[in-house]
Design an enzyme around this catalytic site. Structure first.
Site, mmCIF file in Angstrom:
data_model
loop_
_atom_site.group_PDB
_atom_site.id
_atom_site.type_symbol
_atom_site.label_atom_id
_atom_site.label_comp_id
_atom_site.label_asym_id
_atom_site.label_seq_id
_atom_site.Cartn_x
_atom_site.Cartn_y
_atom_site.Cartn_z
ATOM 1 N N ASP A 170 4.388 54.682 69.016
ATOM 2 C CA ASP A 170 3.960 53.397 68.460
ATOM 3 C C ASP A 170 2.553 53.511 67.876
ATOM 4 O O ASP A 170 1.743 54.327 68.314
ATOM 5 C CB ASP A 170 3.988 52.303 69.528
ATOM 6 C CG ASP A 170 3.140 52.657 70.735
ATOM 7 O OD1 ASP A 170 3.103 53.850 71.110
ATOM 8 O OD2 ASP A 170 2.500 51.758 71.300
ATOM 9 N N GLU A 171 2.295 52.686 66.904
ATOM 10 C CA GLU A 171 0.938 52.398 66.433
ATOM 11 C C GLU A 171 0.134 53.632 66.008
ATOM 12 O O GLU A 171 -1.074 53.663 66.190
ATOM 13 C CB GLU A 171 0.141 51.650 67.511
ATOM 14 C CG GLU A 171 0.739 50.309 67.875
ATOM 15 C CD GLU A 171 -0.150 49.525 68.845
ATOM 16 O OE1 GLU A 171 -0.332 48.327 68.627
ATOM 17 O OE2 GLU A 171 -0.644 50.126 69.824
#
Lengths: 535, 535
Positions: free
Chosen positions: B303-304
């Protein structure tokens, strides 16, 4: 099982003496230093050197000399706001001599608390040290009334949970515990003169406060410089009395609730009833002499009275302010006269003077909760004010609806099920509040202080600590030290407050209160700038 | 002291047997009935009669006959989603004979849990009863993957807190504990092959999980039908590795953080580094064989990932997707190959396929958190999905900012210091979520279930229970029973769920988990309509 922690305390009515209060304070201070095992690794980068060497020539504390320069007044343990001087001077010399000077025994307690917070335990074991000596501290509170309001009617709180809350309040130099002891939901307060009220009105026989409980709670507070005072909210918020005295109440548990009151179950005193007056005479004759030895105040409530209720009152049948206002004036006059007769000072919620335009004695203290211009209006009318602005200091807010929403239109209307007063008041928001904001100097003088509020729709002993602490600590710093730093005249900054709060939160947890974390350990171990939103 | 509860467990590696799992389940069931002292006065009006008479001729439970009709597969304690049949039939006859039938030992555990929840203790003392017999229950889960994600990197959670969470999960028939065991903030995971990573990367030597801890956690879960699997989030969210292996990481603790990542400290693996590859080879060779005996999955994060980080990578010097995407593809291919080689199935966060358009094997499970059309997109691409829509199932949200805002422009910008994902997800909002909403039947088949997320910026052992429970229970009911009632085809209603949740919350508290109250006691004692917002 958390609601059933066993506890014992003796019900031995006696007058507290200054000497025993100070002696007990010294014992707690030493326990706070030596028993809490506060090795502050959470406050330093892993692998960094932050502890003193044990092998080098340390200086040792030699003496602790406490001087109380004044004699405690008779009101020392039940003061009106400002009646006790809580200031102190604390010095630790380079040679290890500690001097604590204060005017009152309560000032001594405040200084001892500060003293205890200078120390850490060494990771090597049974060694304690302070990195802050030599030091000289002159300290005094900005506001005389620094409180927590606790609602024991929507959920009951066992006595140990209240006592633990008092402990934490004393660590935070908070000095007023306002117990909102009854409401329409339940009546936990045992009245020996009318035992039926709690027998019918308590949630369960185990969910009651006996006279011994009340005495023990107040005395526990008084010994720690925390004045415990009580509120019987009326004439609204008292529906539960209907279970034992149905003739006194209108609109009990009427539905849909929102037509009759702010939340279920509804219920208010009849406003023009001699029976209500007789009930209150008996109630106050029972209760007030018991609470007066350790409180200067008694709170008669007065929030959120819904005019519609009186439409169901066969003696009134009206929701017109013109009809109701004179009845309420008479009601307030009568109750406040009783409060004063018992040697207590009345407190009401702000609606009584502001919404109902009730005339009250200038001794009356008014608690404000609606924010906006309320504090300015109240001080403009010359009332002393306790500020509990819900936009900042309602600690229960922001966790969602607790009423049920059936599928269909209600569901669509309720989604996403926010409560009325969100967002959650984070410590940053709590800390940003200045009770004297936008007031003139004269108006500001009438602000006695403030209280954070713990309404208990979805709070009980299981989550009490985590919701109150350390957010109440942030309000505590505003109330003791002021929102503005006197040296700079500027508002205090999160950049300095966050590390203080991170540290103090650790102390609270180690002393037995489940205070929530302020920031992740990466932040507590680093500088405030490493966890800053910098533009 | 709450972080330092002593605990002991033996590190005795052995294969669990079906027999010992069922036997232990029976013991826990009897303890759950007889030890929790659940006298349900909070579920009935004060003064009402709701208990059976002790003096009348009761019927007694005579027998408890457990029949497991299938033989547990080798994967019984490390199943892929759907691999274990968790269904059961439970009947209690009018004559007091109890029959529990299930295909698998895990199905037996689920039935035993239901059985234990049929009973109350009598207020008279050591008597237990069920008001529900005779009864016949046929039960099976709607979704095979019903989980809690716990972040042990932002705050560390001691093993006893994880085990207690597993206990509560089992009571709720939740069957997956996803441990987000590392992140940029800390590395609590001890790697015997590279001890320096946790030596430098843990918050403190006490804040680590040894191989014995990992084994104990997984085995504790497996014995309760809760599969514990781990995530090493990468190539972002791994800055802490810089403390032991600075050559592998870019942008560690760069400021202002928001230019480089979502929260401090930043830090990502270099995307084109043979040294990173060698590190991961060693890491996975160490870790995966240890976790594979009790897990079918391994989560590689994803993620991210912030493109800017690679601008600091001297081997890349670019934030262009065209440059980075092929490098990330190679990175994911390599790690997933290692996961599969260890007999595990990879899981990633949704950004890997949706934002980066990475090609992955169709065995890969994708965890979705961004809500909107993500689940539809992912299932449309043929991926199996775990849904953790942050708008509903992120339990940490809504309690305010944890980064610091200096006075001035930042303060004005941050006020009132809400976090990114408020409001708080109340149980009503949690309960309103259907992971298969707006999907076709074919798409819905690919939804394995969901996980509530417990990101730990401001959560540690002190407030863990109160924040997870009973909100995770509400998700648990959606995942086990379905958002819609199959009988009516309609969404389940709060009017029926609230009393269930009120009751189950009491059971959890009495069994030792500090679950928050759902509604005030007035509501738990009354009908759902007495605390309803009725139009």
């Amino acid at each position: 099982m958390y609601q059933q922690i066993p506890y014992t305390y003796g019900y031995v009515p006696h007058k507290l003496t200054s000497k025993e209060v100070v002696q007990a304070g010294v014992s707690r201070t030493l326990a706070g230093i030596f028993n809490s095992q506060f090795v502050p690794w959470k406050l330093h980068k892993p692998g960094s050197k932050w502890e003193p060497e044990l092998s080098q020539g340390q200086k040792w504390l030699q003496t602790l000399q406490i001087t109380q320069s004044g004699e405690d007044k008779p009101s020392a343990f039940k003061p009106l706001a400002g009646e006790v001087d809580e200031s102190y001077n604390l010095t630790v010399s380079a040679e290890g001599d500690v001097k604590l000077d204060a005017v009152s025994s309560i000032g001594v307690l405040r200084g001892l608390e500060t003293f205890s917070q200078l120390f850490y335990q060494h990771s090597a074991g049974t060694f304690w040290y302070t990195p802050y000596a030599p030091v000289s501290i002159r300290d005094a509170p900005t506001f005389p009334h620094r409180g927590v309001m606790m609602d024991t009617a929507r959920h009951f709180f066992p006595v140990p949970d209240i006592l633990r809350t008092i402990d934490a309040m004393a660590w935070n130099k908070l000095n007023r515990l306002h117990v909102h002891v009854t409401d329409s939901q339940s009546w936990p307060l045992v009245l020996p003169s009318m035992p039926e009220v709690s027998e019918k009105g308590a949630y369960h026989p185990s969910q009651t406060y006996s006279p011994a409980d009340i005495d023990a709670i107040q005395k526990y507070g008084a010994e720690r410089g925390v004045e415990v005072y009580f509120e019987i909210d009326m004439p609204g918020h008292i529906g539960v009395v209907s279970l034992s005295h149905p003739e006194l109440i209108v609109a009990y548990n009427e539905l849909p609730y929102w037509w009759w009151c702010a939340e279920p179950p509804c219920g208010a005193f009849k406003l023009n009833s001699t029976a209500v007056d007789a009930f209150l005479e008996k109630l106050f004759d029972d209760l007030l002499p018991r609470v007066a030895p350790y409180a200067a105040y008694f709170h008669t409530g007065g929030d959120e009275l819904n005019k519609n209720d009186s439409m169901l009152d066969e003696g009134i049948r009206s929701n017109s302010s013109e009809v109701l206002q004179p009845l309420l004036q008479k009601f307030i006059d009568a109750q406040h006269a009783r409060v004063r007769k018992a040697g207590l000072t009345p407190i009401t919620w702000e609606e009584i003077p502001l919404e109902w335009n009730i005339t009250m004695g200038q001794d009356t203290v008014v608690q404000s909760w609606l924010g906006g211009s309320s504090v300015k209006q109240l001080t403009g009318k010359g009332f002393k004010v306790i500020d509990s602005n819900y936009n900042y200091w309602y600690l229960d807010c922001g966790r969602g609806q607790w009423v049920n929403w059936a599928n269909g239109g209600a569901f669509a209307m309720g989604f996403p099920f926010n409560d009325w007063c969100g967002p959650t008041k984070s410590w940053r928001l709590v800390y940003s509040h200045d009770p004297t904001a936008n007031l003139t100097a004269d108006e500001a003088k009438l602000v006695l202080g403030g209280e954070v509020a713990v309404w208990s729709e979805t709070i009980d002993a299981t989550n009490l600590d985590t919701l109150v602490w350390p957010r109440a600590s942030a309000a505590g710093e505003v109330l003791w030290s002021g929102r503005r730093d006197p040296a700079t005249g500027q508002n205090r900054t999160q950049m300095e407050a966050a590390p203080r709060l991170n540290e103090f939160r650790e102390r609270m947890v180690l002393r037995g209160v489940r205070a929530s974390p302020v920031q992740m350990t990466f932040c507590t171990q680093g500088t405030p700038e490493e966890c800053e939103y910098a533009l």
